[in-house]
Design an enzyme around this catalytic site. Structure first.
Site, PDB file in Angstrom:
ATOM      1  N   GLN A 139      32.452  53.467  27.935  1.00 57.90           N
ATOM      2  CA  GLN A 139      33.754  52.790  27.990  1.00 57.90           C
ATOM      3  C   GLN A 139      33.871  52.005  29.295  1.00 57.90           C
ATOM      4  OE1 GLN A 139      37.087  55.595  26.366  1.00 57.90           O
ATOM      5  NE2 GLN A 139      35.493  56.884  27.262  1.00 57.90           N
TER       6      GLN A 139
ATOM      7  N   ASP B 158      31.577  48.569  34.340  1.00 59.34           N
ATOM      8  CA  ASP B 158      31.016  48.320  35.675  1.00 59.34           C
ATOM      9  C   ASP B 158      29.516  48.021  35.692  1.00 59.34           C
ATOM     10  OD1 ASP B 158      31.493  51.887  36.209  1.00 59.34           O
ATOM     11  OD2 ASP B 158      29.722  50.877  35.387  1.00 59.34           O
TER      12      ASP B 158
ATOM     13  N   HIS C  91      33.653  48.660  25.715  1.00 56.36           N
ATOM     14  CA  HIS C  91      34.826  47.919  26.212  1.00 56.36           C
ATOM     15  C   HIS C  91      34.445  46.681  26.996  1.00 56.36           C
ATOM     16  CE1 HIS C  91      37.260  51.932  25.896  1.00 56.36           C
ATOM     17  NE2 HIS C  91      37.040  51.368  24.730  1.00 56.36           N
TER      18      HIS C  91
ATOM     19  N   THR D 176      35.338  61.311  30.744  1.00 58.64           N
ATOM     20  CA  THR D 176      36.383  60.574  30.032  1.00 58.64           C
ATOM     21  C   THR D 176      37.505  61.524  29.638  1.00 58.64           C
ATOM     22  OG1 THR D 176      36.938  59.153  28.147  1.00 58.64           O
ATOM     23  CG2 THR D 176      35.198  60.783  27.786  1.00 58.64           C
TER      24      THR D 176
ATOM     25  N   ASN E  83      33.092  67.466  32.696  1.00 61.18           N
ATOM     26  CA  ASN E  83      34.307  66.944  33.305  1.00 61.18           C
ATOM     27  C   ASN E  83      34.873  68.027  34.221  1.00 61.18           C
ATOM     28  OD1 ASN E  83      37.051  65.925  33.727  1.00 61.18           O
ATOM     29  ND2 ASN E  83      36.636  64.594  31.967  1.00 61.18           N
ATOM     30  N   PRO E  84      35.347  67.671  35.425  1.00 57.68           N
ATOM     31  CA  PRO E  84      35.944  68.707  36.279  1.00 57.68           C
ATOM     32  C   PRO E  84      37.284  69.215  35.757  1.00 57.68           C
ATOM     33  CG  PRO E  84      36.089  66.551  37.346  1.00 57.68           C
ATOM     34  CD  PRO E  84      35.279  66.376  36.110  1.00 57.68           C
TER      35      PRO E  84
HETATM   36  C1  BV8 Z   1      41.742  48.742  19.114  1.00 59.99           C
HETATM   37  C2  BV8 Z   1      38.670  47.913  29.331  1.00 59.99           C
HETATM   38  C3  BV8 Z   1      42.275  47.730  17.046  1.00 59.99           C
HETATM   39  C4  BV8 Z   1      39.640  47.206  30.213  1.00 59.99           C
HETATM   40  C5  BV8 Z   1      39.859  49.714  28.177  1.00 59.99           C
HETATM   41  C6  BV8 Z   1      43.430  54.975  16.982  1.00 59.99           C
HETATM   42  C7  BV8 Z   1      42.397  54.164  16.536  1.00 59.99           C
HETATM   43  C8  BV8 Z   1      42.200  52.898  17.080  1.00 59.99           C
HETATM   44  C9  BV8 Z   1      43.042  52.424  18.109  1.00 59.99           C
HETATM   45  C10 BV8 Z   1      44.053  53.227  18.555  1.00 59.99           C
HETATM   46  C11 BV8 Z   1      44.260  54.490  17.996  1.00 59.99           C
HETATM   47  N1  BV8 Z   1      45.309  55.034  18.636  1.00 59.99           N
HETATM   48  C12 BV8 Z   1      45.780  54.170  19.572  1.00 59.99           C
HETATM   49  C13 BV8 Z   1      45.048  53.047  19.549  1.00 59.99           C
HETATM   50  C14 BV8 Z   1      45.277  51.863  20.405  1.00 59.99           C
HETATM   51  C15 BV8 Z   1      44.502  51.890  21.708  1.00 59.99           C
HETATM   52  C16 BV8 Z   1      44.449  53.235  22.346  1.00 59.99           C
HETATM   53  O1  BV8 Z   1      43.457  53.954  22.220  1.00 59.99           O
HETATM   54  N2  BV8 Z   1      45.497  53.580  23.082  1.00 59.99           N
HETATM   55  C17 BV8 Z   1      45.533  54.851  23.779  1.00 59.99           C
HETATM   56  C18 BV8 Z   1      46.183  54.682  25.152  1.00 59.99           C
HETATM   57  C19 BV8 Z   1      46.287  55.839  22.904  1.00 59.99           C
HETATM   58  N3  BV8 Z   1      43.154  51.398  21.490  1.00 59.99           N
HETATM   59  C20 BV8 Z   1      42.946  50.070  21.558  1.00 59.99           C
HETATM   60  O2  BV8 Z   1      43.813  49.255  21.778  1.00 59.99           O
HETATM   61  C21 BV8 Z   1      41.515  49.606  21.353  1.00 59.99           C
HETATM   62  N4  BV8 Z   1      41.536  48.521  20.411  1.00 59.99           N
HETATM   63  O3  BV8 Z   1      41.805  49.833  18.643  1.00 59.99           O
HETATM   64  O4  BV8 Z   1      41.906  47.589  18.418  1.00 59.99           O
HETATM   65  C22 BV8 Z   1      42.178  46.393  16.457  1.00 59.99           C
HETATM   66  C23 BV8 Z   1      41.323  46.192  15.375  1.00 59.99           C
HETATM   67  C24 BV8 Z   1      41.260  44.949  14.794  1.00 59.99           C
HETATM   68  C25 BV8 Z   1      42.034  43.890  15.298  1.00 59.99           C
HETATM   69  C26 BV8 Z   1      42.883  44.095  16.398  1.00 59.99           C
HETATM   70  C27 BV8 Z   1      42.958  45.352  16.979  1.00 59.99           C
HETATM   71  C28 BV8 Z   1      40.941  49.037  22.638  1.00 59.99           C
HETATM   72  C29 BV8 Z   1      40.794  50.111  23.676  1.00 59.99           C
HETATM   73  C30 BV8 Z   1      40.040  49.562  24.901  1.00 59.99           C
HETATM   74  C31 BV8 Z   1      40.992  49.319  26.033  1.00 59.99           C
HETATM   75  N5  BV8 Z   1      40.243  48.910  27.231  1.00 59.99           N
HETATM   76  N6  BV8 Z   1      39.100  49.294  29.198  1.00 59.99           N
HETATM   77  C32 BV8 Z   1      39.579  47.744  31.628  1.00 59.99           C
HETATM   78  O5  BV8 Z   1      38.654  48.508  31.985  1.00 59.99           O
HETATM   79  O6  BV8 Z   1      40.488  47.350  32.390  1.00 59.99           O
HETATM   80  S1  BV8 Z   1      40.263  51.339  28.067  1.00 59.99           S
HETATM   81  C33 BV8 Z   1      40.243  52.101  29.582  1.00 59.99           C
HETATM   82  O7  BV8 Z   1      40.455  53.479  29.280  1.00 59.99           O
HETATM   83  C34 BV8 Z   1      38.913  52.070  30.320  1.00 59.99           C
HETATM   84  O8  BV8 Z   1      37.865  51.449  29.612  1.00 59.99           O
HETATM   85  C35 BV8 Z   1      38.562  53.527  30.423  1.00 59.99           C
HETATM   86  O9  BV8 Z   1      37.231  53.741  30.478  1.00 59.99           O
HETATM   87  C36 BV8 Z   1      39.160  54.002  29.158  1.00 59.99           C
HETATM   88  C37 BV8 Z   1      39.261  55.448  28.934  1.00 59.99           C
HETATM   89  O10 BV8 Z   1      39.642  56.017  30.115  1.00 59.99           O
HETATM   90  P1  BV8 Z   1      38.576  56.983  30.808  1.00 59.99           P
HETATM   91  O11 BV8 Z   1      37.276  56.275  30.948  1.00 59.99           O
HETATM   92  O12 BV8 Z   1      38.571  58.258  30.074  1.00 59.99           O
HETATM   93  O13 BV8 Z   1      39.180  57.090  32.239  1.00 59.99           O
HETATM   94  P2  BV8 Z   1      40.374  58.047  32.705  1.00 59.99           P
HETATM   95  O14 BV8 Z   1      40.778  57.605  34.078  1.00 59.99           O
HETATM   96  O15 BV8 Z   1      41.400  58.165  31.632  1.00 59.99           O
HETATM   97  O16 BV8 Z   1      39.694  59.499  32.812  1.00 59.99           O
HETATM   98  C38 BV8 Z   1      38.685  59.715  33.786  1.00 59.99           C
HETATM   99  C39 BV8 Z   1      38.101  61.085  33.488  1.00 59.99           C
HETATM  100  O17 BV8 Z   1      37.048  61.336  34.392  1.00 59.99           O
HETATM  101  C40 BV8 Z   1      39.098  62.221  33.670  1.00 59.99           C
HETATM  102  O18 BV8 Z   1      38.985  63.115  32.583  1.00 59.99           O
HETATM  103  C41 BV8 Z   1      38.639  62.912  34.957  1.00 59.99           C
HETATM  104  O19 BV8 Z   1      38.880  64.305  34.937  1.00 59.99           O
HETATM  105  C42 BV8 Z   1      37.168  62.638  34.916  1.00 59.99           C
HETATM  106  N7  BV8 Z   1      36.480  62.632  36.206  1.00 59.99           N
HETATM  107  C43 BV8 Z   1      36.978  62.287  37.419  1.00 59.99           C
HETATM  108  N8  BV8 Z   1      35.982  62.381  38.352  1.00 59.99           N
HETATM  109  C44 BV8 Z   1      34.852  62.768  37.673  1.00 59.99           C
HETATM  110  C45 BV8 Z   1      35.170  62.929  36.319  1.00 59.99           C
HETATM  111  N9  BV8 Z   1      34.256  63.310  35.398  1.00 59.99           N
HETATM  112  C46 BV8 Z   1      33.005  63.553  35.831  1.00 59.99           C
HETATM  113  N10 BV8 Z   1      32.621  63.413  37.115  1.00 59.99           N
HETATM  114  C47 BV8 Z   1      33.515  63.024  38.060  1.00 59.99           C
HETATM  115  N11 BV8 Z   1      33.133  62.901  39.352  1.00 59.99           N
END
Ligand code: BV8
Length: 265
Positions: A117, A120, A135, A204, A229-230
């Protein structure tokens, strides 16, 4: 149709010995990575709060076509700030452990598919092959009308929104909320999730779909699902094994215990 969030929770987590056994016995492994994979490379996670410069903005509000249409300057400044941070970052020991895992699995006639996802580019810079960028990429910028990719500078852009040589405003080549994922990436992800013996979900929160749904597709195909994941995530109660720790610490140890000390290259 993209996968919907699952309904049935999966069995409770077991020990990391089971994770080592699953990896050592696997032929094909799929890996879903999120922002936490790059946290130990110094790149802020998506929801872990962007650093001081952007603490007043909500990433969820900036990563949309509507935000770009309303305020292309702010949105492109945010993405360019992130792009420069990504260029300055280096892959970490977790990225390198996945490169070794891919080599070990390929050596035995299997393979590793990374479904990231992250935008970078660090998996490819570490040496992973065939990375699926679900993404898109923050390193690629394109004209908003023509969709033609434009070269990007080694440092920050000098105007916001940046423009192509013939004056067309540019946008980052990432998938925003509400935009479809690249068809080829989704097809490759489905294929990997349906074929894998093990799915590793690393760094994630499993909050974004359809990406998080590939965990459930792998589980439905009978794969062992392992979370690294931590912290707890939205998938923690439905994976088979939970390894509570960071990517750069857990992954090298997991690969070393599964394949032994790294051979001289
Ligand atoms: C779409 C790019 C349809 C931009 C990003 C069901 C099915 C389909 C869609 C949906 C659905 N329900 C809802 C939706 C809509 C939506 C969605 O999912 N919304 C969410 C908020 C509910 N999805 C969409 O809109 C997607 N599109 O479905 O289109 C469609 C079809 C046809 C025609 C039109 C439309 C598009 C989603 C993509 C959005 N873009 N990124 C950018 O980067 O700016 S998403 C964004 O969130 C990032 O890419 C990121 O990677 C991603 C997920 O977040 P995480 O990577 O998990 O990051 P986060 O900070 O949340 O968590 C970090 C984790 O790491 C934590 O758990 C933490 O504990 C852990 N961590 C921390 N340190 C460490 C660690 N782990 C290991 N080691 C460490 N050291």
């Amino acid at each position: 149709m993209p996968p919907e969030p699952p309904t049935q929770p999966r069995p409770s987590p077991t020990s990391d010995t089971a994770a080592v056994r699953a990896i050592s016995e696997a032929r094909c492994v799929a890996v879903l990575t999120g922002a936490g994979m790059s946290a130990e490379s110094g790149i802020p996670t998506f929801r872990g709060g962007m650093e001081a410069l952007w603490k007043d903005f909500d990433p969820m509000q900036l990563a949309t076509p509507e935000a770009y249409a309303a305020d292309p300057e702010t949105v492109t400044r945010w993405y360019d700030w992130r792009r420069v941070k990504c260029m300055e970052a280096e892959p970490n020991a977790g990225h390198r452990a996945l490169v070794r895992l891919q080599a070990e699995l390929t050596r035995r006639g299997g393979g590793l598919d990374i479904l990231t996802q992250n935008v970078d580019g660090l998996h490819a810079r570490a040496g992973s092959a065939g990375v699926v960028e679900l993404h898109g990429s923050i390193m690629r910028w394109r004209g908003v009308r023509t969709g033609v990719d434009c070269p990007t500078p080694d440092g920050p852009f000098d105007a916001f929104p940046p423009t192509s040589p013939d004056g067309e405003p540019l946008r980052p080549g990432v998938v925003w909320f509400g935009e479809p994922l690249p068809t080829q990436a989704v097809e490759a992800a489905y294929e990997a999730a349906n074929a894998c013996d093990v799915l590793l979900t690393i760094g994630t929160s499993a909050a974004v779909y359809p990406a998080a749904g590939f965990i459930d597709i792998a589980a439905a195909n009978g794969a062992v699902t392992i979370e690294v994941n931590p912290d707890d995530t939205e998938a923690s109660d439905r994976v088979d094994i939970v390894l509570r720790g960071t990517a750069a610490v857990v992954l090298p140890e997991l690969v070393e215990r599964a394949f032994g000390a790294e051979r001289d290259q």
